[in-house]
Enzyme design. Structure first.
Site: not given
Length: 434
Positions: A254, A257-258, A278, A304, A376
């Site tokens: 996942c 954005p890296g 991702d 996935d 998060c």
């Protein structure tokens, strides 16, 4: 171009059509000058932070709600309320510019109605504010389901504090690339550029600096050369807790954005391979862009995380970062639309997905290997309770201290919004028994 009308369009797209603000806002800002671009952002973020409160004022002052094609006019009125309540824009200018927005929205016939509602609000503002403060959902501007979950998890006082922090503007954090500079060296570069900054309070965040005032990334010394990146202080802890070692084979599941992918490579460039996976192919473009700007290498895979059999090559990983899909309730101050796009029913689905990913990835970890679980979120179902359930179901898993500084092995680490000025985050470090 009327900025208030543009704000109404963006808000309609987010609240009524379910688009994310990070999608709708940049598109609307594209052709604006810097001043109007900044104002549009302030208005959109501000209305979304205070949405139920502004909605209440609108319902109180109108005989019937605006629906259908007139719905954008509802948001135009909310934009007017926000200016009158929370900005320094003079009331006459706020009202005038907002009323003029009816033309841009192709509804000049509603000009009198918008003008009348805004002027009524100016007269009745004090009484309406007192009424709004009597309801938690209006006082703290959070949906009822989230208010209940936070109060259940943390008690009323701490829940109130979390919601209050969610309504504040988040600071801009930087991650210094230690391949190029130490934090102290880069701080000097910022000082020379007249950009004041502060070291992270957490000693483990050795690459983190917090700017006194947000700025355009291209004003940051060496940004295009990869000297620095923008990443919240809480998110930066992931690479430190993962603790990559030389010759490790590492998976960032996942990964988009890296930010955590590249930070891990910055801290330990001598790993054998970094695999970044991702499920969102479009967001993987951001991962590759980050790698390219920082001149780093990783194997980027569209896949996935809950179904590694579809993309895994058979090599067990030494370390896995499981940055699991979550409610994002820890980053509401950065993404105020989250609270309105999420539903209470989403939490159970997310918990089930997190469980599926954890179990699938665990089987791809070497004996003695490390899996760092991160979200998060501030909701226990996704964090402590998720890890508790996993440990009860897996006899080969042990929860270990995150670090020497944060060495409690009885739980992970739950950061709450604005704790040490960082976002809300959760970490738990698991080791696979040899």
């Amino acid at each position: 171009m009327n900025v208030r009308a543009q704000a109404a369009k963006v808000l309609n797209q987010v609240v009524e059509q379910g688009q994310s603000l990070s999608q709708a806002l940049p598109a609307a800002q594209k052709d604006l000058n810097p001043k109007d671009k900044a104002l549009l952002q302030v208005l959109c973020y501000g209305v979304l932070r205070t949405l139920p409160r502004l909605d209440f004022f609108c319902r109180s002052l109108m005989q019937k709600p605006l629906k259908g094609k007139q719905r954008a006019m509802h948001f135009l009125i909310l934009v007017g309320f926000y200016q009158l309540l929370y900005t320094r824009i003079p009331s006459h200018a706020a009202v005038g510019e907002t009323v003029d927005g009816t033309k841009a929205l192709k509804a000049p016939g509603l000009k009198g109605m918008v003008n009348g509602v805004l002027r009524s609000f100016l007269r009745e503002q004090e009484a309406l504010t007192e009424k709004a403060d009597q309801q938690d959902t209006l006082k703290y501007c959070h949906p009822g389901w989230l208010v209940k979950r936070l109060q259940s998890a943390y008690g009323e006082e701490k829940a109130a504090s979390i919601m209050t922090e969610n309504n504040q503007q988040a600071p801009m954090w930087l991650r210094v690339n230690n391949i190029h500079h130490t934090r102290a060296e880069y701080k000097t570069l910022l000082d020379n550029a007249e950009l004041n900054s502060f070291d992270a309070i957490d000693d483990e965040n050795s690459n983190a600096l917090r700017l006194e005032k947000a700025t355009d990334v291209y004003k940051l010394p060496g940004f295009t050369e990869g000297w620095v990146s923008v990443q919240d202080g809480a998110a930066q802890l992931a690479a430190h807790y993962l603790g990559a070692q030389e010759n490790d084979l590492i998976l960032d599941a996942c990964s988009a954005p890296g930010g955590k992918t590249v930070h891990t490579l910055e801290l330990q460039p001598l790993i054998t391979q970094m695999v970044a996976v991702d499920a969102d192919e479009k967001r993987l473009v951001r991962v590759q862009e980050n790698l390219d700007r920082l001149q780093l290498q990783a194997t980027v895979i569209h896949g996935d995380a809950s179904k590694p059999g579809e993309w895994w090559n058979g090599d067990l990983f030494d370390r896995i970062l499981c940055d699991a899909p979550c409610s994002a309730t820890g980053v509401i101050r950065r993404h105020p639309d989250i609270r309105w796009l999420r539903r209470d029913s989403d939490i159970a689905d997310l918990v089930a997905l997190q469980k599926s990913i954890l179990n699938a990835l665990w089987d791809k970890l070497k004996p003695g290997g490390i899996l760092l679980y991160a979200t998060c979120s501030v909701l226990p179902d996704e964090n402590e309770l998720q890890i508790k359930g996993f440990l009860e179901s897996r006899s080969d898993a042990t929860l270990i201290p995150l670090s020497a500084q944060y060495n409690s092995a009885s739980q992970g680490r739950q950061l709450l919004p604005n704790e040490d000025a960082m976002d809300g985050f959760y970490y738990a470090k698991l080791q696979k028994n040899a």
